[in-house]
Design a protein around this motif. Structure first.
Motif, PDB file in Angstrom:
ATOM      1  N   GLY A 210       0.810  -1.208  -0.068  1.00 22.41           N
ATOM      2  CA  GLY A 210      -0.196   0.056   0.135  1.00 22.41           C
ATOM      3  C   GLY A 210       0.661   1.332  -0.027  1.00 22.41           C
ATOM      4  N   GLU A 211       2.226   1.109  -0.187  1.00 19.62           N
ATOM      5  CA  GLU A 211       3.215   2.360  -0.003  1.00 19.62           C
ATOM      6  C   GLU A 211       3.496   2.767  -1.704  1.00 19.62           C
ATOM      7  N   SER A 212       3.812   3.877  -2.013  1.00 17.42           N
ATOM      8  CA  SER A 212       4.326   4.341  -3.159  1.00 17.42           C
ATOM      9  C   SER A 212       5.840   4.156  -3.218  1.00 17.42           C
ATOM     10  N   TYR A 213       6.359   4.094  -4.240  1.00 20.22           N
ATOM     11  CA  TYR A 213       7.712   3.806  -4.575  1.00 20.22           C
ATOM     12  C   TYR A 213       8.280   4.384  -5.752  1.00 20.22           C
ATOM     13  N   LYS A 214       9.724   4.712  -5.838  1.00  9.24           N
ATOM     14  CA  LYS A 214      10.230   5.263  -6.991  1.00  9.24           C
ATOM     15  C   LYS A 214      11.664   4.564  -7.287  1.00  9.24           C
ATOM     16  N   HIS A 215      11.907   3.869  -8.466  1.00  6.92           N
ATOM     17  CA  HIS A 215      12.858   3.509  -8.591  1.00  6.92           C
ATOM     18  C   HIS A 215      13.197   3.266 -10.200  1.00  6.92           C
ATOM     19  N   ASP A 216      14.575   2.927 -10.529  1.00  5.16           N
ATOM     20  CA  ASP A 216      14.855   2.677 -11.840  1.00  5.16           C
ATOM     21  C   ASP A 216      14.429   0.927 -12.364  1.00  5.16           C
ATOM     22  N   VAL A 217      13.888   0.660 -13.291  1.00  5.61           N
ATOM     23  CA  VAL A 217      13.440  -0.524 -13.844  1.00  5.61           C
ATOM     24  C   VAL A 217      14.203  -1.042 -15.316  1.00  5.61           C
ATOM     25  N   GLN A 218      14.820  -2.101 -15.143  1.00  9.40           N
ATOM     26  CA  GLN A 218      15.384  -2.433 -16.552  1.00  9.40           C
ATOM     27  C   GLN A 218      14.370  -3.365 -17.000  1.00  9.40           C
ATOM     28  N   TYR A 219      14.387  -3.246 -18.480  1.00  9.48           N
ATOM     29  CA  TYR A 219      13.077  -4.187 -19.150  1.00  9.48           C
ATOM     30  C   TYR A 219      13.959  -4.459 -20.632  1.00  9.48           C
ATOM     31  N   THR A 220      13.348  -5.358 -20.873  1.00  8.36           N
ATOM     32  CA  THR A 220      13.812  -6.175 -22.459  1.00  8.36           C
ATOM     33  C   THR A 220      12.337  -6.477 -23.139  1.00  8.36           C
ATOM     34  N   ARG A 221      12.396  -5.847 -24.288  1.00  8.91           N
ATOM     35  CA  ARG A 221      11.339  -6.050 -25.107  1.00  8.91           C
ATOM     36  C   ARG A 221      11.244  -7.161 -25.970  1.00  8.91           C
ATOM     37  N   THR A 222      10.099  -7.777 -26.700  1.00 10.29           N
ATOM     38  CA  THR A 222      10.319  -8.822 -27.261  1.00 10.29           C
ATOM     39  C   THR A 222      11.219  -8.527 -28.680  1.00 10.29           C
ATOM     40  N   ASP A 223      11.335  -7.362 -29.225  1.00 10.53           N
ATOM     41  CA  ASP A 223      12.198  -7.028 -30.291  1.00 10.53           C
ATOM     42  C   ASP A 223      13.509  -6.802 -29.999  1.00 10.53           C
ATOM     43  N   ASP A 224      13.960  -7.452 -28.710  1.00 14.42           N
ATOM     44  CA  ASP A 224      15.300  -7.649 -28.183  1.00 14.42           C
ATOM     45  C   ASP A 224      16.025  -5.756 -27.814  1.00 14.42           C
ATOM     46  N   VAL A 225      14.983  -5.155 -27.810  1.00  8.17           N
ATOM     47  CA  VAL A 225      15.341  -3.756 -27.213  1.00  8.17           C
ATOM     48  C   VAL A 225      15.490  -3.858 -25.756  1.00  8.17           C
TER      49      VAL A 225
END
Length: 599
Positions: A210-225
């Motif tokens: 129930g708390e807010s947060y702020k952070h950096d998130v790493q992602y990988t798309r299906t097009d390999d980006v």
């Protein structure tokens, strides 16, 4: 004298110095006083990109430098030719694709008289040090450019806001294109299964906490980006139930990539610095801080601490080098140029190391605020350089000693030949027949040889008068006695007195005390700076003055008067001949320690 050992030493020393110079990583050039290259070792040829030594021999050394360094090269050469030390740093004008920046020290080479007859140039390639400095500056510029770019992006970018409705499984998204509703499944299908799993886990944690947060998130798309988001999220609750999530996101992929690129560049630079044995650090004069970029342990076993540096950084410098370092520092401040200097430093455990230091000084109001410096450990190079200079000095000293010995040998040979010539002339001139002349000549040569053997025993430095008398009289087997203090004779005095004693002994056998079974007494006394030598015969036949003067009389008068600078008196009382010699004491004829009497 056998000098083969000295020549062997010269050949060994020459071989060692040649091998040390040829294998040294530093460049060595020998110039004449006009600046023409006379010798170049392999490292010098490689540094100057000359291909081989022949391309350098006979070349004008000043012409090897471009316009930037030619004037400085001339100043350094003139200083060394005048007997001082010349030094400068400049890029070499070579045929290589990449110019090399060299640090040169010029010193005078001196002849036996101590006058400059050539110039020794010791070159060290400091290209890597300059590259490291330029790389540090490039890294700082890149960091500044990246920071400016990020500020521009932050000012211009519009954040994407979104809201996820778990009840309807849609995502409401607001960006520059407007507000759109997109099925949650469509949004999630843009990413790989691993990234979708991460998104669901974060949403679940958000719902439960129930708390807010702020952070950096790493992602990988299906097009390999692959990329990064910076997110701010908070849960949406209705009647105590989490029905969705809303927040804002910004793509920070370029920022992260730039940061990682800088980190990799720093790692590469740090690795290059460590491999090159360079220590990079920063001095903050206002805060009195020492900020190392690496470890001092590559140079000192016990790393320096801030309390070792402040309040006076010059205290870490060897006392013998402090004046030189301080002068170079003041010059850098006054001319606003980089600091460059070689010196010794000491650790707390007493360890000493030679270093080459290059520093950029940031000033404010004429005083230093910060300095970014690099230290290169040159202990081994410096020790080799000092060893080479020491060996060269020893060789010059040995050559001077050899010349002195040869000159002395030449002088002694001439004196010996002159003595032999005088003996021959006097013997042949006063003899009645050839057989008599032959016998007398051989006897006198043997006497001269006996004296020479005694001098050889003492390395032709000097001879004892007592030893001289013993060596001359003992072979005859007659009675004699020596009393009084002993005298030390230089080689020429020894030869003259040896011939005098021989002639007196010959006279005693033919005409004096030894002819009738008597004895001879040789007495020495020293009074008022004068040495008195008395030859007195007793117990022989009655003596009367000779009818004519022979070789012995002439030898006494000419030898004692001419060579020794003394006086001689010969008396002929009936009981036995007396010969008195008086000579002034000097460095050539001096009193030895102690008095010794004996038969």
């Amino acid at each position: 004298m056998d000098s083969s050992g000295d020549w062997a030493f010269t050949e060994l020393a020459t071989e060692r110095i040649v091998r040390a110079v040829e294998n040294s990583p530093d460049g060595f050039l020998i110039l004449d006083l006009a600046g023409t290259v006379q010798f170049a070792n392999t490292s010098a040829v490689a540094m100057l990109g000359a291909g081989d030594q022949r391309a350098l021999l006979g070349a004008a050394w000043v012409s090897l430098w471009g316009e930037e360094g030619r004037a400085a090269a001339r100043v350094a050469l003139d200083a060394a030719a005048g007997g001082a030390i010349g030094r400068f740093i400049a890029p070499a004008q070579t045929q290589a694709s990449e110019p090399r920046r060299l640090d040169m020290v010029l010193s005078a080479q001196r002849d036996v008289a101590g006058q400059p007859d050539g110039v020794l140039v010791v070159s060290r390639d400091v290209t890597e040090l300059e590259i490291a400095r330029l790389a540090t500056e490039a890294r700082e510029r890149a960091a500044a450019d990246e920071a400016a770019r990020q500020r521009s992006v932050a000012a211009m970018v519009s954040l994407t806001s979104w809201e996820t409705d778990f009840r309807r499984n849609i995502v409401r998204r607001a960006d520059a294109g407007g507000i759109r509703e997109i099925p949650l499944e469509e949004v999630m299908n843009r990413y790989t299964p691993e990234t979708r799993t991460q998104f669901r886990e974060r949403a679940e944690r958000l719902r439960l906490s129930g708390e807010s947060y702020k952070h950096d998130v790493q992602y990988t798309r299906t097009d390999d980006v692959r990329g990064w988001y910076r997110e701010f999220c908070e849960p949406i609750f209705e009647a105590g139930v989490c029905v969705g999530v809303r927040g804002a996101a910004m793509d920070i992929s370029e920022e992260v990539a730039a940061r990682e690129s800088i980190q990799r560049a720093e790692q590469r630079l740090q690795l290059a610095i460590e491999l090159a044995g360079i220590e990079v650090f920063e001095l903050d004069f206002d805060q009195q801080k020492l900020i190392p970029a690496g470890s001092w342990e590559t140079i000192l076993r016990d790393p320096l601490r801030e309390e070792d540096i402040w309040p006076d950084p010059f205290l870490t410098v060897d006392p013998h080098d402090q004046a030189q370092v301080h002068a170079a520092w003041i010059k850098a401040l006054e001319t606003q140029t980089p600091f460059r200097c070689e010196f010794r430093i000491h650790g707390r455990d007493g360890q000493e190391a030679w270093v080459y230091c290059a520093a950029e000084i940031l000033q404010e109001g004429g005083r230093p605020k910060r300095a970014v410096a690099a230290l290169l450990d040159i202990t081994e190079h410096k020790n080799r350089e000092l060893e080479i200079l020491k060996t060269m000095a020893q060789m010059r000293e040995h050559e001077a000693q050899q010349k002195l010995l040869l000159d002395e040998l030449n002088h002694r040979v001439k004196n010996t030949l002159a003595s032999v010539q005088a003996v021959a002339v006097q013997t042949l001139g006063g003899a009645r027949d050839l057989q008599e002349a032959r016998d007398l000549f051989i006897e006198r040569l043997l006497a001269l040889s006996s004296t020479h053997n005694l001098l050889v025993k003492h390395a032709w430095a000097s001879a004892s008068f007592r030893e001289l008398v013993t060596a001359t009289l003992q072979p005859y087997g007659y009675a004699w006695r020596f009393q009084g203090p002993d005298l030390q004779l230089d080689p020429n005095f020894a030869v003259t007195l040896g011939m005098v004693v021989h002639e007196l002994a010959t006279n005693a056998i033919k005409h004096g005390a030894w002819r009738g079974g008597g004895q001879v007494e040789i007495a020495t006394t020293v009074e008022h700076g004068q040495a008195h030598i008395t030859w007195q015969e007793r117990g022989g036949p009655v003596v009367s003055p000779p009818a004519r003067r022979g070789f012995g009389s002439r030898l006494l008068e000419r030898g004692v008067g001419g060579e020794l600078g003394g006086q001689v008196l010969i008396e002929f009382p009936p009981e036995g001949m007396i010969c008195k010699i008086e000579v002034q004491l000097s460095a050539r004829l001096r009193l030895t320690d102690g008095n010794r009497d004996g038969d």
